[in-house]
Design an enzyme around this catalytic site. Structure first.
Site, PDB file in Angstrom:
ATOM      1  N   CYS A   1      -0.726  -4.502   7.938  1.00 42.49           N
ATOM      2  CA  CYS A   1      -0.465  -3.306   8.741  1.00 42.49           C
ATOM      3  C   CYS A   1       0.237  -3.699  10.047  1.00 42.49           C
ATOM      4  O   CYS A   1       1.113  -2.966  10.518  1.00 42.49           O
ATOM      5  CB  CYS A   1      -1.762  -2.576   9.056  1.00 42.49           C
ATOM      6  SG  CYS A   1      -2.908  -2.473   7.678  1.00 42.49           S
TER       7      CYS A   1
ATOM      8  N   CYS B   1       0.813  -1.217   0.000  1.00 42.44           N
ATOM      9  CA  CYS B   1       0.000   0.000   0.000  1.00 42.44           C
ATOM     10  C   CYS B   1       0.844   1.263   0.000  1.00 42.44           C
ATOM     11  O   CYS B   1       0.316   2.357  -0.170  1.00 42.44           O
ATOM     12  CB  CYS B   1      -0.885   0.017   1.238  1.00 42.44           C
ATOM     13  SG  CYS B   1       0.107  -0.054   2.723  1.00 42.44           S
TER      14      CYS B   1
ATOM     15  N   CYS C   1      -2.411   3.940   7.163  1.00 45.71           N
ATOM     16  CA  CYS C   1      -3.827   3.740   7.458  1.00 45.71           C
ATOM     17  C   CYS C   1      -4.059   3.677   8.965  1.00 45.71           C
ATOM     18  O   CYS C   1      -3.118   3.603   9.762  1.00 45.71           O
ATOM     19  CB  CYS C   1      -4.293   2.448   6.802  1.00 45.71           C
ATOM     20  SG  CYS C   1      -3.671   1.003   7.657  1.00 45.71           S
TER      21      CYS C   1
ATOM     22  N   ASP D   1       2.389   2.508   2.575  1.00 49.21           N
ATOM     23  CA  ASP D   1       2.423   3.154   3.882  1.00 49.21           C
ATOM     24  C   ASP D   1       3.802   2.987   4.514  1.00 49.21           C
ATOM     25  O   ASP D   1       4.484   2.000   4.274  1.00 49.21           O
ATOM     26  CB  ASP D   1       1.358   2.558   4.805  1.00 49.21           C
ATOM     27  CG  ASP D   1      -0.052   2.923   4.347  1.00 49.21           C
ATOM     28  OD1 ASP D   1      -0.161   3.740   3.424  1.00 49.21           O
ATOM     29  OD2 ASP D   1      -1.015   2.392   4.898  1.00 49.21           O
TER      30      ASP D   1
HETATM   31 FE1  FES Z   1      -1.117  -0.660   4.346  1.00 48.70          FE
HETATM   32 FE2  FES Z   1      -2.479  -0.425   6.497  1.00 48.70          FE
HETATM   33  S1  FES Z   1      -3.263  -0.424   4.488  1.00 48.70           S
HETATM   34  S2  FES Z   1      -0.341  -0.395   6.332  1.00 48.70           S
END
Ligand code: FES
Length: 135
Positions: free
Chosen positions: A106, A37, A63, A39
């Site tokens: 995550c 993602c 997120c 992140d």
């Molecule tokens: Fe990727 Fe949460 S959606 S760390």
């Protein structure tokens, strides 16, 4: 998708947000990204002479579940030895926060971040065994 109450609590009132001085020899910094993602999570620990984590801070550009995972993890590692902190599994985080399957990565990010922070500290303090040379 509904977040659990624990995720919302950590998301709305994150514990230990901030930074420690990267240049401090007693501080280990882990910076990791989730390929899935994009992140990014930065997790830092301050380790005392006994090898116990005295303080932990994080900054997560991600997120709600990633923020909650890192917030929870910083609470868990305080007062733990490096070995105890390194033994924390993402599954424990996912279970505590009741993360749904699509949000498991995550919590993996949080596990990766603490492992990276511990490795950084060990490397800085010279505690890590030098990589074995193979002939
Ligand atoms: Fe990727 Fe949460 S959606 S760390």
């Amino acid at each position: 998708m509904a977040y659990s109450d624990k995720v919302l609590d950590h998301y709305e009132n994150p514990r230990n947000v901030g930074s420690l001085d990267k240049a401090d020899p007693s501080v280990g910094t882990g910076m990791v990204g989730a390929p899935a993602c994009g992140d990014v999570m930065k997790l830092q620990i301050r380790v005392n002479a006994e090898g116990v984590i005295e303080d932990a801070k994080f900054k997560t550009y991600g997120c709600g579940s990633a923020i909650a995972s890192s917030s929870l993890l910083t609470e868990w590692v305080k007062g733990k030895t490096l070995d105890e902190a390194a033994a924390i599994k993402n599954t424990q985080i996912a279970e505590e926060l009741a993360l749904p399957p699509v949000k498991i990565h995550c919590s993996v990010l949080a596990e990766d971040a603490i492992k990276a922070a511990i490795a950084d500290f060990k490397q800085k303090s010279g505690a890590e065994e030098p990589a074995k040379k193979t002939a």
